[in-house]
Motif scaffolding. Structure first.
Motif, PDB file in Angstrom:
ATOM      1  N   VAL A 104       1.749  31.889  44.192  1.00 22.70           N
ATOM      2  CA  VAL A 104       0.602  32.206  43.568  1.00 22.70           C
ATOM      3  C   VAL A 104       0.316  33.574  43.956  1.00 22.70           C
ATOM      4  CG1 VAL A 104      -1.656  31.853  42.552  1.00 22.70           C
ATOM      5  CG2 VAL A 104      -0.407  30.007  43.284  1.00 22.70           C
TER       6      VAL A 104
ATOM      7  N   GLY B 227      -6.897  33.588  41.169  1.00 23.35           N
ATOM      8  CA  GLY B 227      -5.825  33.203  42.029  1.00 23.35           C
ATOM      9  C   GLY B 227      -6.451  32.167  42.834  1.00 23.35           C
TER      10      GLY B 227
ATOM     11  N   ILE C  81      -6.894  28.791  41.294  1.00 23.64           N
ATOM     12  CA  ILE C  81      -5.359  28.322  41.184  1.00 23.64           C
ATOM     13  C   ILE C  81      -4.756  27.601  42.216  1.00 23.64           C
ATOM     14  CG2 ILE C  81      -3.211  28.636  40.128  1.00 23.64           C
ATOM     15  CD1 ILE C  81      -4.370  30.733  38.311  1.00 23.64           C
TER      16      ILE C  81
ATOM     17  N   VAL D 185       3.161  31.051  39.853  1.00 20.78           N
ATOM     18  CA  VAL D 185       1.941  31.423  39.008  1.00 20.78           C
ATOM     19  C   VAL D 185       2.003  33.034  39.218  1.00 20.78           C
ATOM     20  CG1 VAL D 185      -0.436  31.455  38.265  1.00 20.78           C
ATOM     21  CG2 VAL D 185       0.859  29.400  39.205  1.00 20.78           C
TER      22      VAL D 185
ATOM     23  N   ASN E  23      -0.099  35.626  38.813  1.00 21.87           N
ATOM     24  CA  ASN E  23      -1.521  36.105  38.690  1.00 21.87           C
ATOM     25  C   ASN E  23      -2.075  37.491  39.086  1.00 21.87           C
ATOM     26  OD1 ASN E  23      -4.765  35.344  38.536  1.00 21.87           O
ATOM     27  ND2 ASN E  23      -4.266  35.879  40.525  1.00 21.87           N
TER      28      ASN E  23
ATOM     29  N   HIS F 162       1.542  44.283  37.122  1.00 21.04           N
ATOM     30  CA  HIS F 162       1.494  43.086  36.201  1.00 21.04           C
ATOM     31  C   HIS F 162       2.821  42.638  35.825  1.00 21.04           C
ATOM     32  CE1 HIS F 162      -2.672  43.047  35.250  1.00 21.04           C
ATOM     33  NE2 HIS F 162      -2.628  44.360  35.847  1.00 21.04           N
TER      34      HIS F 162
ATOM     35  N   ILE G 264      -0.581  34.639  33.977  1.00 22.67           N
ATOM     36  CA  ILE G 264      -2.037  34.765  33.673  1.00 22.67           C
ATOM     37  C   ILE G 264      -2.136  36.060  32.877  1.00 22.67           C
ATOM     38  CG2 ILE G 264      -4.270  34.630  34.652  1.00 22.67           C
ATOM     39  CD1 ILE G 264      -2.829  32.245  35.072  1.00 22.67           C
TER      40      ILE G 264
ATOM     41  N   VAL H  56      -3.836  25.745  34.247  1.00 19.91           N
ATOM     42  CA  VAL H  56      -2.524  25.873  34.989  1.00 19.91           C
ATOM     43  C   VAL H  56      -2.272  24.737  35.731  1.00 19.91           C
ATOM     44  CG1 VAL H  56      -1.393  27.151  36.928  1.00 19.91           C
ATOM     45  CG2 VAL H  56      -3.262  28.189  35.586  1.00 19.91           C
TER      46      VAL H  56
END
Length: 259
Positions: free
Chosen positions: A11, A19, A22, A89, A91, A116, A142, A230
């Motif tokens: 993550v 985050g 998650i 993930v 994020n 990103h 995300i 998620v």
């Protein structure tokens, strides 16, 4: 709750905010968790301690994801310490400065895109070959509700999130035959440090809780509500969804439609 025992999750930006939630949700379902952070080591280590209390393996890694070499090093470290991740993930993210397009230079666009979108691409490039050998593998991006309803004075952020989503849709088609699912979760305003900063800067609201009364269902979205989506997407309960974007904004805002 569907078990994630035996799986390893990476993550990015997993130490705080969305985050962190998650990371905790995946650990509660039994997944080991590697999380990356940029600056807040104390928050990241606190999250790791909480994850380990769930009885899973967990490590935190400092990584400046705008650098390709650090993305590559992050994956290598996770492989060495915990093993091959079958859950990714993406994020981690940063905000743009809130300027109009006419006032925004290319360096800012590049910086936001790197964190990103470019970082997500690099990490996916490294993880996908090993994910192809997993019994089940999942990638979740995300994103943000701004990709369908862009906010003014936020072009670098809007552009970066749009690129992140396109990456997910591309991977979904490329890797479906290998059993890898790639999906997008797009929250609206969430009660996090970034969300609170946004409200202070754009609306002069010092306490985000003041928006509860004008928010859908009587409250601003909480990080745990995003995390629950998620966890579903990476679980066996999601047997047939890939290349899908799920909005987590309660159907749109009520009295602050500018967001």
């Amino acid at each position: 709750m569907t078990s994630l025992h035996g799986r390893i999750a990476l993550v990015t930006g997993g130490g705080r905010g969305i985050g962190r939630s998650i990371s905790m949700a995946l650990a509660a379902a039994g997944s080991d968790v590697a999380l990356s952070y940029r600056r807040d080591e104390a928050a990241a280590q606190s999250t790791v301690e909480d994850l380990r209390r769930e009885g899973v393996r967990a490590n935190a890694y400092c990584a400046h994801l705008e650098a390709e070499s650090e993305c590559e090093s992050l994956v290598d470290q996770v492989n060495t310490d915990l093993g091959h991740a079958s859950i990714l993930v993406n994020n981690a993210g940063i905000a743009s400065r809130g300027l109009s397009v006419a006032e925004t230079n290319a360096a800012e666009v590049e910086r936001v895109m790197q964190v990103h979108a470019f970082a997500a691409h690099t990490i996916c490039r490294m993880l996908i070959p090993q994910m192809r050998h997993a019994e089940r593998a999942d990638i979740v991006m995300i994103s943000s509700a701004t990709t369908s309803d862009p906010i003014a004075n936020g072009a670098p952020y809007n552009m970066a999130k749009a690129a992140l989503e396109i990456l997910a849709y591309t991977i979904a088609k490329e890797e479906r035959d290998h059993g890898i699912r790639a999906n997008v979760v797009a929250p609206g305003l969430v009660d996090t440090e970034m969300g609170r900063r946004l409200m202070r800067a754009r609306a002069g609201i010092l306490d985000i809780g003041e928006l509860d009364d004008v928010s859908p269902f009587g409250h601003v979205c909480q990080p745990e509500e995003v995390a629950n989506l998620v966890r579903f997407l990476v679980s066996a309960e999601n047997s047939y969804m890939t290349g899908t974007r799920i909005l987590c904004n309660a159907g749109g805002t009520v009295d602050y439609d500018w967001y």
